[in-house]
Design a protein around this motif. Sequence first.
Motif, PDB file in Angstrom:
ATOM      1  N   GLU A 123       0.828  -1.224   0.000  1.00  6.75           N
ATOM      2  CA  GLU A 123       0.000   0.000   0.000  1.00  6.75           C
ATOM      3  C   GLU A 123       0.854   1.263   0.000  1.00  6.75           C
ATOM      4  OE1 GLU A 123      -0.962  -2.177   3.361  1.00  6.75           O
ATOM      5  OE2 GLU A 123      -0.770  -3.285   1.490  1.00  6.75           O
ATOM      6  N   ASP A 124       2.034   1.185   0.655  1.00  4.40           N
ATOM      7  CA  ASP A 124       2.915   2.360   0.690  1.00  4.40           C
ATOM      8  C   ASP A 124       3.369   2.738  -0.722  1.00  4.40           C
ATOM      9  OD1 ASP A 124       2.752   2.177   3.452  1.00  4.40           O
ATOM     10  OD2 ASP A 124       4.558   0.932   3.585  1.00  4.40           O
ATOM     11  N   ALA A 127       0.586   4.326  -2.601  1.00  8.27           N
ATOM     12  CA  ALA A 127       0.426   5.701  -2.121  1.00  8.27           C
ATOM     13  C   ALA A 127       1.534   6.597  -2.668  1.00  8.27           C
ATOM     14  CB  ALA A 127       0.428   5.717  -0.590  1.00  8.27           C
ATOM     15  N   ASP A 136      -4.118   5.632  -9.842  1.00  8.40           N
ATOM     16  CA  ASP A 136      -4.403   4.626  -8.826  1.00  8.40           C
ATOM     17  C   ASP A 136      -3.873   3.289  -9.342  1.00  8.40           C
ATOM     18  OD1 ASP A 136      -5.454   2.711  -7.153  1.00  8.40           O
ATOM     19  OD2 ASP A 136      -7.450   3.634  -7.058  1.00  8.40           O
ATOM     20  N   ARG A 138      -3.671   0.392  -7.601  1.00  5.96           N
ATOM     21  CA  ARG A 138      -3.971  -0.736  -6.702  1.00  5.96           C
ATOM     22  C   ARG A 138      -4.364  -2.025  -7.415  1.00  5.96           C
ATOM     23  NH1 ARG A 138      -7.912   2.242  -2.708  1.00  5.96           N
ATOM     24  NH2 ARG A 138      -8.400   3.205  -4.729  1.00  5.96           N
TER      25      ARG A 138
END
Length: 186
Positions: A123-124, A127, A136, A138
């Motif tokens: 997740e880091d 981000a 994005d 993800r």
Amino acid sequence: MSRGLPRYARGLEAVAYDARVAADETFDDVLAANESYAHGFRLAGLEPKAAKGLAVLTCMDSRIEPLAMLGLEPGDAKILRNAGARVTDDVLRTLVLASYLLGVDRAMIVAHTKCRMAAGEEEDVHAAVAGAGGPDTRSLAFLVAADQEATVREDVQRVRSWPYLTRLRVGGFLYDVDTGRLARLC
Ligand SMILES: [Zn+2]
């Protein structure tokens, strides 16, 4: 002049440049450097097989010199690089070809200290990309390693247990970007 040669054996004589390319300065510095490189070119006739029977998978980190750090010359080894030196499906596919067609019988998986792919969580990184103005991400797996040494051991094991790579001897290593020293992990 290249007619009659198989497609993979042809040189640059058949390359056609798009007119827009001439006005694009993006690669001018490296193309100029290539001009002098080609002038003193000394690798003509080099065999495509890895002279030292070696493949090296390491990170794309620009602090790493894969050939120099192992005392290798061009022609000695197959070099594979990606973010984090992770054993992906693409790495496995490449190693099969290296193993059976390109003279490779041993492979080093070389992670390194201060690797962004081993500093934090998945997740880091998502981000960080977003924070740098990126999209994005993800839906992408960056394959961040929470425990770097354990990850190297798992990746080595993944290669060792892959049924297509039974001939290959594999080792896992950590390279120190501050000292240039390599340590064997497994
Ligand atoms: Zn790295």
